[in-house]
Enzyme design. Structure first.
Site, PDB file in Angstrom:
ATOM      1  N   PHE B 181       0.856  -1.191   0.000  1.00 54.00           N
ATOM      2  CA  PHE B 181       0.000   0.000   0.000  1.00 54.00           C
ATOM      3  C   PHE B 181       0.889   1.236   0.000  1.00 54.00           C
ATOM      4  O   PHE B 181       1.705   1.426   0.893  1.00 54.00           O
ATOM      5  CB  PHE B 181      -0.925   0.050   1.226  1.00 54.00           C
ATOM      6  CG  PHE B 181      -1.884   1.212   1.175  1.00 54.00           C
ATOM      7  CD1 PHE B 181      -3.120   1.088   0.571  1.00 54.00           C
ATOM      8  CD2 PHE B 181      -1.521   2.459   1.688  1.00 54.00           C
ATOM      9  CE1 PHE B 181      -3.994   2.168   0.491  1.00 54.00           C
ATOM     10  CE2 PHE B 181      -2.392   3.549   1.608  1.00 54.00           C
ATOM     11  CZ  PHE B 181      -3.624   3.395   1.014  1.00 54.00           C
ATOM     12  N   ASP B 287       9.260   3.203   1.607  1.00 54.59           N
ATOM     13  CA  ASP B 287       8.038   3.852   2.084  1.00 54.59           C
ATOM     14  C   ASP B 287       7.922   3.590   3.583  1.00 54.59           C
ATOM     15  O   ASP B 287       7.516   2.513   4.015  1.00 54.59           O
ATOM     16  CB  ASP B 287       6.846   3.272   1.314  1.00 54.59           C
ATOM     17  CG  ASP B 287       5.502   3.834   1.788  1.00 54.59           C
ATOM     18  OD1 ASP B 287       5.439   4.348   2.920  1.00 54.59           O
ATOM     19  OD2 ASP B 287       4.524   3.736   1.023  1.00 54.59           O
ATOM     20  N   LYS B 318       2.222  10.031   8.643  1.00 53.06           N
ATOM     21  CA  LYS B 318       1.567   9.469   9.849  1.00 53.06           C
ATOM     22  C   LYS B 318       2.134  10.002  11.159  1.00 53.06           C
ATOM     23  O   LYS B 318       1.853  11.137  11.523  1.00 53.06           O
ATOM     24  CB  LYS B 318       1.625   7.935   9.798  1.00 53.06           C
ATOM     25  CG  LYS B 318       0.731   7.371   8.671  1.00 53.06           C
ATOM     26  CD  LYS B 318       0.308   5.965   8.937  1.00 53.06           C
ATOM     27  CE  LYS B 318      -0.587   5.402   7.864  1.00 53.06           C
ATOM     28  NZ  LYS B 318      -1.921   5.130   8.326  1.00 53.06           N
ATOM     29  N   THR B 343       2.340  25.079  -4.742  1.00 53.59           N
ATOM     30  CA  THR B 343       2.123  26.336  -4.015  1.00 53.59           C
ATOM     31  C   THR B 343       2.639  26.248  -2.585  1.00 53.59           C
ATOM     32  O   THR B 343       3.423  27.082  -2.139  1.00 53.59           O
ATOM     33  CB  THR B 343       0.623  26.693  -3.995  1.00 53.59           C
ATOM     34  OG1 THR B 343       0.193  26.908  -5.330  1.00 53.59           O
ATOM     35  CG2 THR B 343       0.377  27.964  -3.182  1.00 53.59           C
TER      36      THR B 343
END
Lengths: 460, 460
Positions: B181, B287, B318, B343
């Protein structure tokens, strides 16, 4: 107390302190796009101060993101509120464990300004994310209609999607317009068409782009030509939807193409888009990331169109201090939970700030103020356009609040010159200067802006 | 003061007030994934309280996102600091106008915990965004090497990318693993392979997935089989890189596949990935969105591997209270400014909070505490596994702090039962229960967790 402060320019720009601090920062953070290092504690209202003590009238507003002025007291109060501190410290997974305040924060904040006909909200963290969530909602709706209401997913769909293969991962497109900017994620970037620097080397989906009307100015002089141009673009939109290699699930459009050069189109053009999208069952997404929250003189840019029926989705970010999308069609809620989901689902701290922004805009009637001030500013800009016909061309933004722009020969040089005069101002497109003052910009700020532009143009 | 509080369960779950508030919320916000409505003001440390007055020991922690306890005093102090209030009120475009504090906020915060060998940072807002930024960096680097250092973009590249066509928009892949994931954006979702509910109906890139080792437990008993399984997976990774229809620019892997079922692999497996990625010039992205920030007993999950050279990129989110990526290879900085840009470039308010999280973890030595407490917890879990061999299977997470999980017959029923006993706990994969206590979880909290699990399993 007057909201007008003196601008001060004491050093070259960027000044020595800015340069030194940027160099330090460059040791671990990409510093190549910096203009100056800001001292936000000393900034106030329409004025931004840098670490060299230079004070600028700011009509760029953090790329059109500061809504109601630096160190706005209403926002400071919100930032100190217990609900905000809790949202910062106890960051929740909003889908699973929303707080007891979450309902009221939304209801008394963002929901107060929900576009007419759109009463559902999904919170996000950036305009790019909001747009991608909208694309996903459009795609899930498209497939749901295709599959048939209530029809269960097949084993083949379930298995194939994990392998990024059909039928689970279908070919579905989002149509966007040439020169549009919708963000930099892989999906949003596939709809962005403004500049190569955004897109080069990044894989993209094979999605169609339609031409966006290239209007001629002044609009009054080119009515027939412009109507024909808009008709041509609408026909191309419909042709692309009808003939693309695979289905077009959604169409995304900015009320005013901002990053791409402040390109406008008429209300009739957007009504045409609404008609085409309804005819072909395409979800119409209006990207109000830059136009939303008042700068056009209405709360939402698309309110200028008086559509016969609302768009399906409106996305927002920037001046909202947060991001997300509004939608009205209940079918855009996916058929199952957890399809449109992530750990945080936006940031409640930023949504509390958005509530304060909304309060400030509504209680101070800042949309109407922006409409009024914008009209006065536009008149002054017309004067400059007459005075410098070679340097102020295609003036646009009439009746669009302070959302004003013009083309010039060397936009980068002009905004650089303006900084030395104490005005922080930005560019867009290839040769456009865009005005993006905050909603607290007043008539009293116009003279300095215009005098500085006059000076800069006169010396160009 | 003891950090142990009594759990209280006074109502069914969700209780009547939670249900009523969720229903109100459902008028405009998708409420279908809610477990209960939380009262964060009353929550504290390891305990979450809901609006019905129920108090739970929380070992789910907002999907593994609360780092150092609800209403942590250090975090509250940070939330009240002038620099945080300014960051909330004066939200800057960090690439253009960074504040005078930005350097120190990073240097004294996230940079203190930068993984060894990785000393550059790019700030983002979600794990999904951080991963996509990493993919883009890998792709730009790949094309830059292919193009030749210093070689300018061609007119054809510039024009074609705006049309989403080659050569400007090239075919480049990111390889990921089955059951992984990595987020829900269109790029990150193309690497996510965990569940159909995440992916169905959303177009994806034709990118390869490799098998992730399916280890057998207990590891000691299946050494040979597991080594063979890891070898098989490594061979498949190399084969995919060598034979995919187009170049693989990056590979992304979780130290422990979390959402996909808490799947582990050995340090040797990850060293194998490092060797293959170096051999084939593939950017290795780790990750650490869920594994980072201490829960495995080391600050970063990949520190358990003792790699011969660091990964190229590590992403986080997280428990950091914010998101972004670290990278070490200077070539991963694009050749021009504004290529990796947006931005906001993250949220400085959240990065100030991250600084406080880092301070709290380092000053209280919470990684070592988590390693120690995790070892004790694992032993107790082993006892339960012996007692309930049919209901606690494939226990994993030895020497991985409190990052412990097991398979069971009906994981959803078990965590539901646990809530009625006052323990908030979560699932992952198909039949896995995962423990995700905060870093302030202590030995003193173990007995209640284990007794409750014992009770729930005994009544299953």
């Amino acid at each position: 107390m007057s909201s007008v402060r003196e601008v001060k320019v004491a050093t070259e720009i960027p000044g020595p302190k800015s340069r030194a601090e940027a160099e330090k920062l460059g040791a671990f953070f990409d510093n190549r796009a910096f203009y100056f290092i800001a001292d936000y504690d000393k900034s106030s209202g329409n004025y931004i101060v840098d670490v060299d003590g230079n004070q600028y009238l700011d009509v760029y507003s953090q790329i059109a993101s500061i809504p109601v002025g630096y160190n706005n007291p209403t926002l400071i109060k919100a930032a100190q509120s217990p609900e905000l501190i809790s949202a910062l410290v106890n960051r929740p997974a909003l889908g699973n464990f929303p707080s007891s305040q979450w309902h009221d924060v939304l209801k008394n904040g963002l929901l107060r300004v929900a576009p007419k006909g759109l009463d559902q909200i999904f919170t996000a963290q950036s305009g790019s994310e909001a747009n991608e969530l909208a694309y996903k909602a459009a795609m899930m709706l498209y497939r749901r209609k295709q599959r048939g209401e209530g029809v269960e997913w097949t084993e083949e769909e379930i298995a194939s999607c994990l392998d990024n293969a059909k039928p689970g991962s279908p070919d579905l497109a989002i149509l966007s317009f040439a020169n549009s900017f919708h963000g930099r994620g892989f999906g949003s970037l596939s709809t962005t068409r403004s500049k190569a620097v955004h897109k080069l080397d990044i894989p993209s989906f094979n999605w169609p782009q339609a031409p966006f009307p290239a209007l001629k100015y002044p609009l009054d002089e080119y009515k027939a030509e412009n109507a024909a141009e808009e008709k041509r673009c609408l026909e191309k939109v419909e042709e692309l939807i009808k003939t693309w290699q695979f289905p077009v699930a959604g169409l995304i459009v900015e009320p005013i193409q901002s990053e791409g050069g402040d390109n406008h189109a008429s209300a009739a053009f957007f009504q045409g888009l609404r008609d085409i999208t309804q005819k072909h069952n395409v979800t119409m997404i209006v990207d109000e990331v830059q136009t939303g929250f008042g700068a056009t003189g209405k709360f939402w840019g698309h309110e200028h169109w008086n559509l016969t029926s609302p768009p399906d989705i409106v996305t927002f970010s920037k001046k909202a201090n947060t991001a997300g999308y509004f939608f009205g069609n209940p079918q855009l809620v996916p058929d199952k939970a957890y399809r449109q989901f992530n750990t945080w689902i936006g940031d409640p701290a930023r949504v509390v700030m958005a509530k304060a922004v909304v309060e400030e805009i509504l209680s101070k009637d800042l949309c109407n103020q922006t409409a009024r001030v914008g009209a006065a500013l536009y008149k002054e800009m017309e004067r400059l356009a007459e005075k410098y016909p070679q340097l102020v061309q295609n003036l646009r933004g009439k009746d669009r609040g302070t959302y004003i722009a013009f083309d010039t020969k060397d936009s980068a040089a002009l905004v650089k010159k303006m900084k030395t005069l104490g005005v922080n101002i930005g560019t867009c497109g290839v040769r456009t200067v865009r005005l993006r003052p905050m909603l607290v910009f007043e008539e009293a700020h116009i003279p300095y802006l215009i005098e500085s532009l006059d000076k800069a143009l006169g010396s160009a």
